[in-house]
Structures are given as C-alpha cells and as structure tokens.
Design an enzyme around this catalytic site. Structure first.
Site, short mmCIF file in Angstrom:
data_model
loop_
_atom_site.label_atom_id
_atom_site.label_comp_id
_atom_site.label_asym_id
_atom_site.label_seq_id
_atom_site.Cartn_x
_atom_site.Cartn_y
_atom_site.Cartn_z
N HIS A 6 3.09 -0.55 6.49
CA HIS A 6 2.34 -0.55 6.28
C HIS A 6 2.05 -1.79 5.09
O HIS A 6 3.22 -1.35 3.90
CB HIS A 6 1.93 0.48 5.34
CG HIS A 6 0.20 0.30 4.66
ND1 HIS A 6 -0.56 0.22 5.58
CD2 HIS A 6 0.13 1.28 3.31
CE1 HIS A 6 -1.86 0.66 4.82
NE2 HIS A 6 -1.40 0.51 3.11
N ASP B 35 2.56 1.16 11.02
CA ASP B 35 1.79 1.20 10.12
C ASP B 35 0.85 2.81 10.64
O ASP B 35 0.91 2.91 11.66
CB ASP B 35 0.51 0.14 10.13
CG ASP B 35 0.08 0.99 9.11
OD1 ASP B 35 -0.59 1.35 8.10
OD2 ASP B 35 -0.59 -0.34 8.04
N SER C 14 -5.18 -2.44 3.43
CA SER C 14 -5.30 -1.32 3.50
C SER C 14 -6.89 -0.63 2.39
O SER C 14 -7.94 -0.89 3.71
CB SER C 14 -4.42 -0.47 2.30
OG SER C 14 -3.62 0.66 2.49
#
Length: 319
Positions: free
Chosen positions: A293, A263, A168
């Site tokens: 995610h 995601d 991320s």
C-alpha cells in the site's frame, strides 16, 4: 470513445515480483510486528507516525514551501504551496492517512519532485481529520480548496491548467471532490486525476475484506477502523459522496490509476478504473508486482517506474 482499460495480469504472478519490492515488504512486516496501530489515542498515533515510528520514514520538510490560509465551511483551511517561477499548471494534492492521520507537509519531498519534473505548482491541503472532524468535514475542506483554486489559479499562478490527485484516502477525496464540483457547481475544471492506491468503496471491496491481519502497511482491520472514524456521525457507504465507486462517473477527466498487487485496496483501483472508462472517460491503469500500500513511499524499482509515470501524466495533462 475512451480506450479500454488494460493492464498486464502477469503483475499478479509471484514469479514476477521484483527482489527489491519483496525486500521492502519483508522489512515493513518486521518493523510492524510490534506496532499496534490502534493501541494509543489518535493524537499519539499521529505523533508517532510523524516521528517515523510507524510504517513510513519521518517526513522531510521543504524550505521552498509556503503556507497560506483560505476560508472554508468549517473555518480556516491551510494550503501548502511549492511552485516554480513559471508553472505549466497547478497540481492540487490531497494527502492520505485514512482520513484520520497525516498532514500536508509530510509530502513535501514528493511534491518538490513533481514541481521539478513536471514543471507544475503544487498545493497540498491540510483538510480536517476524523474522528475529531468526521464526514463531511474533510471532503468539505477539499471542495473549498478546489473552488478556491479554480477562482485563483490564473491570477496567482498564471495558468488555469489544473490536475488533482492523492494517495489512499487522498485519492478517494480527489474523486469525491471532482464529483462535488460537477454535481454541486457545474464545474469540470481539472484536466487530469492522479489516483494512487485509492479507497473508493467504504463498504470494502473483496481484496480489502480478504486481506486479513498481515501488517503490510494496511490490513482489513485498519480499513474498517479508518472508515469507522471517518463516519463517526454516520453515513451511507453506498452514497457516491462517501463511496465514489457507486457514482455516475460521466464527465470525469483523464485519470491515472496506480496500485501494487500486495495492496489491500488493489480491487478498488481495478474496479474504479473499469467504471471510469465505462463512463466514457480516459483511464490508464498501472499495476506494480508485489507493491504494498502506497509503495511509492519507499525506495525501489516499482517506485522509480511509478513516479516517472506520474510525472509524465501530470506534465502531459498540463501541456
């Protein structure tokens, strides 16, 4: 010449979603139904997430880890080390959390696995977090940690085979760090980049803009709020130092991009992998059906396959 980026579009067909991935997603949505991500001060949000009251389970801290401090532009930076006796290489890990939450020790178990499966030493960086320390402080810390590793790897670990990566915001910071080392210092020391579910365009890609309010770990409002905290003192979202999707990507190391189809940031990986390869670099793109995610934070068949792929990538980059 680098091979073209390929992935199986069948991953996006709902009929191919693994039952266990759907069960994980349903459990997350149920758990998050009463969770207001922005309903408390950021310090309280961090505390709640650490206690396992957010979307992810509470972290397990490794007894094998060692913390050291190095100097940085904004003061001391803590690095968390987990290493085998004879590392084949060194993995520099930058954690996720929207540049705002998370700590290095929350990833101890994942890094222990990488130490044992890939035979590398792992270093995770406790970079400064927004909004108390907004851009460019977090990226500055990551740059300082990377430069320290370039200087110290051979002496401390007996190897200068280096890989960088994260999840991320950590994948974003990994790309930014690679660009800073190339452009500011004339260095391209990393042999691989492990980039999972990264955010590479802070103006928001279509999937991020269109995801909506569904609380499957990360939704559109979350991304907007994280960006607002990160850029508290301003910044051009078209700048490569902020949105590496806009960068000249020539001379980047081989990269593994992994992401799930559920995601909000799936387009970031699709777009960045294509640009990475079009700049003449090696890029592999793995898309996992129904993966949320950072789905590797939850058990399941997608996670097993993705982590095994990451293990191989890091081991091969250090071979």
């Amino acid at each position: 010449m680098a091979s073209p980026v390929q992935f199986d579009p069948a991953a996006f067909d709902p009929a191919n979603a693994p039952a266990d991935a759907l069960a994980v997603n349903a459990a997350i949505l149920k758990r998050m139904a009463s969770w207001d991500t922005w309903g408390a001060p950021i310090e309280e949000i961090r505390k709640l997430r650490r206690e396992g009251n957010g979307p992810f389970p509470p972290p397990v801290v490794s007894a094998r880890a060692e913390a050291i401090e190095i100097d940085g532009k904004h003061g001391p930076i803590t690095l968390r080390l987990i290493a085998p006796s004879r590392p084949k290489g060194v993995y520099l890990h930058l954690h996720g959390g929207g540049w705002t939450v998370g700590t290095a020790d929350m990833h101890d178990m994942a890094l222990e696995r990488l130490v044992d499966r890939a035979g590398v030493a792992c270093i995770s960086v406790d970079y400064r977090l927004a909004p108390e320390h907004p851009y460019p402080q977090g990226p500055d810390d990551c740059e300082s940690a990377a430069l320290w590793l370039v200087r110290e790897a051979k002496r401390r670990f007996g190897t200068d085979r280096l890989v960088i990566g994260g999840e991320s915001a950590g994948a974003h910071l990994s790309a930014v760090t690679l660009l800073r080392l190339r452009d500011r210092h004339g260095l391209t020391p990393f042999r691989g980049a492990n980039l999972h579910a990264g955010c590479y365009d802070l103006a928001l890609t279509p999937s991020a803009r269109r995801f909506g309010a569904e609380k499957l770990i990360l939704n559109t409002r979350d991304i907007e709020m994280f960006v607002r905290h990160f850029l508290l003192h301003g910044g051009d979202v078209r700048s490569p130092d902020i949105s590496p999707l806009h960068a000249d990507l020539k001379g980047m190391p081989p990269a593994l991009f992994t992401v799930g189809t559920r995601d909000a940031l799936v387009d970031d990986s699709l777009f960045m992998a294509a640009r990475w390869a079009s700049a003449g670099n090696s890029a592999s793109l793995e898309v996992y059906p129904a993966g949320c995610h950072v789905f590797i934070g939850f058990p399941g068949s997608n996670t097993d396959k993705c982590l095994a792929r990451i293990d191989r990538f890091v081991a091969e980059a250090c071979a």
